[in-house]
Write a protein that holds these residues in place. Structure first.
Motif, PDB file in Angstrom:
ATOM      1  N   ASN A   1      -4.755  15.562  -6.245  1.00 38.74           N
ATOM      2  CA  ASN A   1      -5.551  14.469  -5.676  1.00 38.74           C
ATOM      3  C   ASN A   1      -5.099  13.776  -4.429  1.00 38.74           C
ATOM      4  N   MET A   2      -5.062  12.500  -4.547  1.00 40.57           N
ATOM      5  CA  MET A   2      -5.004  11.536  -3.470  1.00 40.57           C
ATOM      6  C   MET A   2      -3.715  11.529  -2.661  1.00 40.57           C
ATOM      7  N   LEU A   3      -3.812  11.848  -1.407  1.00 44.69           N
ATOM      8  CA  LEU A   3      -2.702  11.530  -0.527  1.00 44.69           C
ATOM      9  C   LEU A   3      -2.732  10.019  -0.362  1.00 44.69           C
TER      10      LEU A   3
ATOM     11  N   THR B   1      -2.847   7.226   1.548  1.00 42.72           N
ATOM     12  CA  THR B   1      -3.017   6.689   2.884  1.00 42.72           C
ATOM     13  C   THR B   1      -3.638   5.328   2.712  1.00 42.72           C
ATOM     14  N   THR B   2      -2.809   4.332   2.641  1.00 40.42           N
ATOM     15  CA  THR B   2      -3.346   3.011   2.373  1.00 40.42           C
ATOM     16  C   THR B   2      -4.223   2.555   3.522  1.00 40.42           C
ATOM     17  N   LEU B   3      -3.838   2.935   4.712  1.00 42.96           N
ATOM     18  CA  LEU B   3      -4.663   2.602   5.856  1.00 42.96           C
ATOM     19  C   LEU B   3      -4.962   3.885   6.616  1.00 42.96           C
TER      20      LEU B   3
ATOM     21  N   GLU C   1      -9.186   0.499   6.101  1.00 40.13           N
ATOM     22  CA  GLU C   1      -8.485   0.017   4.905  1.00 40.13           C
ATOM     23  C   GLU C   1      -8.355   1.065   3.810  1.00 40.13           C
ATOM     24  N   ASN C   2      -7.791   0.606   2.720  1.00 38.54           N
ATOM     25  CA  ASN C   2      -7.336   1.441   1.615  1.00 38.54           C
ATOM     26  C   ASN C   2      -8.307   2.512   1.094  1.00 38.54           C
ATOM     27  N   ARG C   3      -8.193   3.678   1.706  1.00 38.27           N
ATOM     28  CA  ARG C   3      -8.870   4.873   1.183  1.00 38.27           C
ATOM     29  C   ARG C   3      -7.896   6.021   1.379  1.00 38.27           C
ATOM     30  N   SER C   4      -7.779   6.858   0.383  1.00 35.46           N
ATOM     31  CA  SER C   4      -6.828   7.963   0.553  1.00 35.46           C
ATOM     32  C   SER C   4      -7.469   9.093   1.367  1.00 35.46           C
ATOM     33  N   PHE C   5      -6.639   9.956   1.893  1.00 39.84           N
ATOM     34  CA  PHE C   5      -7.117  11.077   2.712  1.00 39.84           C
ATOM     35  C   PHE C   5      -8.087  11.960   1.931  1.00 39.84           C
ATOM     36  N   ASP C   6      -7.666  12.369   0.721  1.00 37.56           N
ATOM     37  CA  ASP C   6      -8.504  13.295  -0.049  1.00 37.56           C
ATOM     38  C   ASP C   6      -9.838  12.651  -0.450  1.00 37.56           C
ATOM     39  N   HIS C   7      -9.800  11.364  -0.680  1.00 37.72           N
ATOM     40  CA  HIS C   7     -11.009  10.632  -1.055  1.00 37.72           C
ATOM     41  C   HIS C   7     -12.020  10.630   0.104  1.00 37.72           C
ATOM     42  N   MET C   8     -11.546  10.352   1.327  1.00 39.81           N
ATOM     43  CA  MET C   8     -12.458  10.268   2.473  1.00 39.81           C
ATOM     44  C   MET C   8     -12.729  11.642   3.097  1.00 39.81           C
TER      45      MET C   8
ATOM     46  N   ASP D   1     -11.754  -2.004  -7.230  1.00 40.64           N
ATOM     47  CA  ASP D   1     -10.742  -1.488  -6.330  1.00 40.64           C
ATOM     48  C   ASP D   1      -9.601  -0.819  -7.114  1.00 40.64           C
ATOM     49  N   PRO D   2      -9.278   0.449  -6.811  1.00 37.77           N
ATOM     50  CA  PRO D   2      -8.139   1.093  -7.503  1.00 37.77           C
ATOM     51  C   PRO D   2      -6.807   0.401  -7.185  1.00 37.77           C
ATOM     52  N   GLY D   3      -5.823   0.611  -8.055  1.00 43.30           N
ATOM     53  CA  GLY D   3      -4.512  -0.027  -7.881  1.00 43.30           C
ATOM     54  C   GLY D   3      -3.816   0.436  -6.616  1.00 43.30           C
ATOM     55  N   HIS D   4      -3.280  -0.480  -5.846  1.00 43.51           N
ATOM     56  CA  HIS D   4      -2.506  -0.071  -4.673  1.00 43.51           C
ATOM     57  C   HIS D   4      -1.337  -1.010  -4.396  1.00 43.51           C
ATOM     58  N   SER D   5      -0.814  -1.598  -5.480  1.00 43.15           N
ATOM     59  CA  SER D   5       0.434  -2.346  -5.319  1.00 43.15           C
ATOM     60  C   SER D   5       1.573  -1.330  -5.191  1.00 43.15           C
TER      61      SER D   5
ATOM     62  N   GLU E   1       3.801   4.755  -9.512  1.00 44.26           N
ATOM     63  CA  GLU E   1       3.344   5.496 -10.696  1.00 44.26           C
ATOM     64  C   GLU E   1       2.399   6.642 -10.294  1.00 44.26           C
ATOM     65  N   GLN E   2       1.524   6.411  -9.319  1.00 42.47           N
ATOM     66  CA  GLN E   2       0.588   7.457  -8.881  1.00 42.47           C
ATOM     67  C   GLN E   2       1.342   8.667  -8.308  1.00 42.47           C
ATOM     68  N   ILE E   3       2.359   8.390  -7.532  1.00 41.71           N
ATOM     69  CA  ILE E   3       3.057   9.471  -6.819  1.00 41.71           C
ATOM     70  C   ILE E   3       4.126  10.154  -7.674  1.00 41.71           C
TER      71      ILE E   3
ATOM     72  N   GLY F   1       0.455  10.867 -11.307  1.00 38.28           N
ATOM     73  CA  GLY F   1       0.229   9.638 -12.081  1.00 38.28           C
ATOM     74  C   GLY F   1      -1.024   8.859 -11.734  1.00 38.28           C
ATOM     75  N   PHE F   2      -1.933   9.459 -10.956  1.00 36.49           N
ATOM     76  CA  PHE F   2      -3.136   8.707 -10.554  1.00 36.49           C
ATOM     77  C   PHE F   2      -4.007   8.345 -11.756  1.00 36.49           C
ATOM     78  N   VAL F   3      -4.202   9.323 -12.635  1.00 37.07           N
ATOM     79  CA  VAL F   3      -5.068   9.068 -13.794  1.00 37.07           C
ATOM     80  C   VAL F   3      -4.385   8.087 -14.750  1.00 37.07           C
TER      81      VAL F   3
ATOM     82  N   HIS G   1     -12.494  -1.142   2.988  1.00 43.77           N
ATOM     83  CA  HIS G   1     -11.709  -1.466   1.778  1.00 43.77           C
ATOM     84  C   HIS G   1     -12.650  -1.442   0.577  1.00 43.77           C
ATOM     85  N   PRO G   2     -12.260  -0.733  -0.518  1.00 45.90           N
ATOM     86  CA  PRO G   2     -13.093  -0.835  -1.713  1.00 45.90           C
ATOM     87  C   PRO G   2     -13.163  -2.315  -2.137  1.00 45.90           C
ATOM     88  N   SER G   3     -14.294  -2.809  -2.566  1.00 46.06           N
ATOM     89  CA  SER G   3     -15.553  -2.171  -2.794  1.00 46.06           C
ATOM     90  C   SER G   3     -16.496  -2.191  -1.595  1.00 46.06           C
TER      91      SER G   3
HETATM   92  C1  LIG Z   1     -10.823   4.212  -2.996  1.00 47.10           C
HETATM   93  C2  LIG Z   1      -9.431   4.601  -2.734  1.00 47.10           C
HETATM   94  O1  LIG Z   1      -9.174   5.639  -2.165  1.00 47.10           O
HETATM   95  N1  LIG Z   1      -8.492   3.781  -3.134  1.00 47.10           N
HETATM   96  C3  LIG Z   1      -7.108   4.085  -3.007  1.00 47.10           C
HETATM   97  C4  LIG Z   1      -6.340   2.831  -2.655  1.00 47.10           C
HETATM   98  O2  LIG Z   1      -4.995   3.151  -2.603  1.00 47.10           O
HETATM   99  C5  LIG Z   1      -4.443   3.713  -3.763  1.00 47.10           C
HETATM  100  C6  LIG Z   1      -3.005   3.954  -3.505  1.00 47.10           C
HETATM  101  O3  LIG Z   1      -2.840   4.733  -2.361  1.00 47.10           O
HETATM  102  C7  LIG Z   1      -5.152   5.008  -4.112  1.00 47.10           C
HETATM  103  O4  LIG Z   1      -4.652   5.551  -5.302  1.00 47.10           O
HETATM  104  C8  LIG Z   1      -6.585   4.678  -4.285  1.00 47.10           C
HETATM  105  O5  LIG Z   1      -7.266   5.854  -4.612  1.00 47.10           O
END
Ligand SMILES: CC(=O)N[C@H]1CO[C@H](CO)[C@@H](O)[C@@H]1O
Ligand SMILES: *[C@@H]1O[C@H](CO)[C@@H](O)[C@H](O)[C@H]1NC(C)=O
Ligand SMILES: *[C@@H]1O[C@H](CO)[C@@H](O)[C@H](O)[C@H]1NC(C)=O
Ligand SMILES: *[C@@H]1O[C@H](CO)[C@@H](O)[C@H](O)[C@H]1NC(C)=O
Length: 290
Positions: free
Chosen positions: A9-11, A13-15, A44-51, A95-99, A105-107, A126-128, A282-284
């Protein structure tokens, strides 16, 4: 991240950094470079694979996704059910966790920093599990999901026409402000979260704007609701007052007249209202309009 692991999944990329270089080959300039203006916009916060993960369909050289990527429900149980990466993202809320802890935990599969943070490449498993701990039934699939290119037509067009950096990572695996501080000053001054009191007080480090000013080059900040660049104490100096411009009134006009400063930062609308929807992704917040 390499392909030696089953790419999960998600690389992170917070920004997302988007840079435009505007070059005027024949303009006179104090430097020998033909580039006269650089425009920086940081989403803002979207990961590479997501976008952009599914953009691999447009260009197989992009290090994206094909749907074979998965995460286990529990990182400590390899036989736990897997959640696979899909192409069904639309509106991401909540909004998914990004602290810092959530991303750890995700990585690395655990938010105990003593555990597995040295695995190289990181397990990205650890994303799920992290999403499940957030108590929202949709969240596990939501973080294992990306946009079908046609749903984000503006990005699709940009990806088709311009270069894409697919190995670009967030400076601080954490929230917005530490990363924005990094963009403009090369350090977050130790911050790994948005620390309200310090942001209000203003960070004290030297910024790229100070360096440009000292080198006799111009800069401009085109803001919409609040300029996050004011979280730097230096930018509150009176001498920089004329470097701040209201985006809506000035940007297009300055660009058209060829009057943009050498270094331009566009600050989006970070706040979401009915009349003026946020434009920072930024989500949402809505991403459809690009
Ligand atoms: C929607 C989205 O991609 N949110 C991401 C925000 O940042 C965290 C941490 O990098 C990702 O896991 C989320 O998927
Ligand atoms: C999304 O994924 C499904 C399942 O793999 C596939 O059948 C469908 O064609 C994909 N949609 C697009 C627009 O690529
Ligand atoms: C650490 O991870 C566990 C397991 O997912 C979770 O229950 C806990 O809330 C997390 N703590 C933090 C601070 O993220
Ligand atoms: C820690 O890493 C090891 C070796 O890579 C792996 O077997 C184990 O599942 C990981 N633990 C967690 C909690 O992710």
């Amino acid at each position: 991240m390499t392909r030696t692991i089953k790419k999960a999944n998600m690389l992170t990329t917070t920004l997302t950094l988007i840079m435009f270089l505007i070059s005027f080959p024949h303009s006179s300039s104090s430097t020998s470079s033909p580039i006269k203006t650089v425009v920086v916009i940081v989403m803002e916060n979207r990961s590479f694979d997501h976008m952009l993960g599914w953009m691999k369909k447009l260009n197989p050289e992009i290090n994206g996704v094909d749907g074979s990527e998965s995460n286990p429900t529990s990182t400590s149980d390899p036989n736990s059910p897997k959640v696979f990466f899909k192409n069904e993202s639309h509106f991401v809320d909540p909004d998914p966790g990004h602290s810092f802890q959530a991303i750890c935990e995700q990585i690395f599969g655990s938010n105990n920093t003593a555990v597995n943070t040295s695995s190289n490449p990181p397990l990205m498993n650890g994303f799920v599990q992290q999403a499940k701990s957030m108590d929202d039934p949709q969240m596990s699939q939501s973080v294992m999901n990306g946009f079908d290119p046609d749903k984000v037509a503006v990005y699709k067009e940009l990806v088709s026409e311009f270069a894409v950096f697919d190995r670009w990572f967030a400076s601080v695996p954490s929230s917005t402000q530490p990363n924005r501080l990094y963009v403009h000053s090369g350090t977050s001054h130790g911050a790994t979260s948005n620390v309200k009191s310090l942001l209000i007080k203003g960070y004290s480090q030297q910024t790229i704007f100070d360096n440009l000013h000292d080198a006799g080059l111009s800069f401009g900040i085109y803001f919409q609701n609040i300029p996050a660049t004011l979280f730097f104490r230096n930018l509150r100096k009176v001498k920089y007052l004329t470097s701040f411009h209201a985006y809506g009134l000035s940007f297009a006009n300055h660009a058209k007249k060829g009057k943009l400063p050498n270094y331009v930062v566009v600050e989006q609308r970070y706040m979401d209202t009915m009349l003026e929807p946020a434009t920072d992704d930024h989500p949402s917040h809505d991403v459809y309009q690009g």
